[in-house]
Design a protein around this motif. Structure first.
Motif, mmCIF file in Angstrom:
data_model
loop_
_atom_site.group_PDB
_atom_site.id
_atom_site.type_symbol
_atom_site.label_atom_id
_atom_site.label_comp_id
_atom_site.label_asym_id
_atom_site.label_seq_id
_atom_site.Cartn_x
_atom_site.Cartn_y
_atom_site.Cartn_z
ATOM 1 N N GLY A 1 -9.395 31.395 11.641
ATOM 2 C CA GLY A 1 -10.284 31.727 12.745
ATOM 3 C C GLY A 1 -10.304 33.207 13.085
ATOM 4 O O GLY A 1 -10.947 33.616 14.037
ATOM 5 N N LEU B 1 -12.449 37.662 16.149
ATOM 6 C CA LEU B 1 -12.440 36.218 15.943
ATOM 7 C C LEU B 1 -13.695 35.761 15.213
ATOM 8 O O LEU B 1 -14.776 36.311 15.408
ATOM 9 C CB LEU B 1 -12.361 35.493 17.284
ATOM 10 C CG LEU B 1 -11.163 35.831 18.162
ATOM 11 C CD1 LEU B 1 -11.246 35.074 19.474
ATOM 12 C CD2 LEU B 1 -9.874 35.529 17.443
ATOM 13 N N SER C 1 -14.529 28.868 15.114
ATOM 14 C CA SER C 1 -13.882 28.348 16.326
ATOM 15 C C SER C 1 -14.708 27.253 16.990
ATOM 16 O O SER C 1 -14.160 26.399 17.681
ATOM 17 C CB SER C 1 -13.636 29.472 17.333
ATOM 18 O OG SER C 1 -12.797 30.447 16.767
#
Length: 90
Positions: free
Chosen positions: A42, A57, A62
């Motif tokens: 992630g 990220l 996610s």
């Protein structure tokens, strides 16, 4: 209207997501992503921002969407709350 009612809206894959403005620090151009020594699925890597390393990220990953194959051109820098979290509203 309270600030919590205002959101920064971003496209993520084929969806639009909102980040409450109280959690949005800034939006920056991503010029170089440095890989992590022990990558997390992630986490795309880190970017340098004013002499700080900021984790980048993989938001689609996610959210359970297909992972990115390349770094985004821009990134939203989130501010963490006192509890250490930020919300993303889809």
């Amino acid at each position: 209207m309270p600030a919590a009612d205002h959101h920064g809206i971003f496209g993520v894959a084929d969806r639009m997501v909102g980040v409450p403005l109280e959690h949005l620090g800034e939006v920056c151009v991503v010029s170089k992503v440095s890989p992590m020594m022990d990558p997390n699925p992630g986490l795309l890597g880190v970017i340098g921002l004013r002499n700080m390393l900021v984790p980048l990220l993989d938001v689609p990953h996610s959210l359970g969407l297909p992972a990115r194959t390349e770094a985004p051109a821009k990134a939203a820098i989130l501010r963490l709350t006192a509890e250490g979290s930020a919300r993303i509203c889809s």
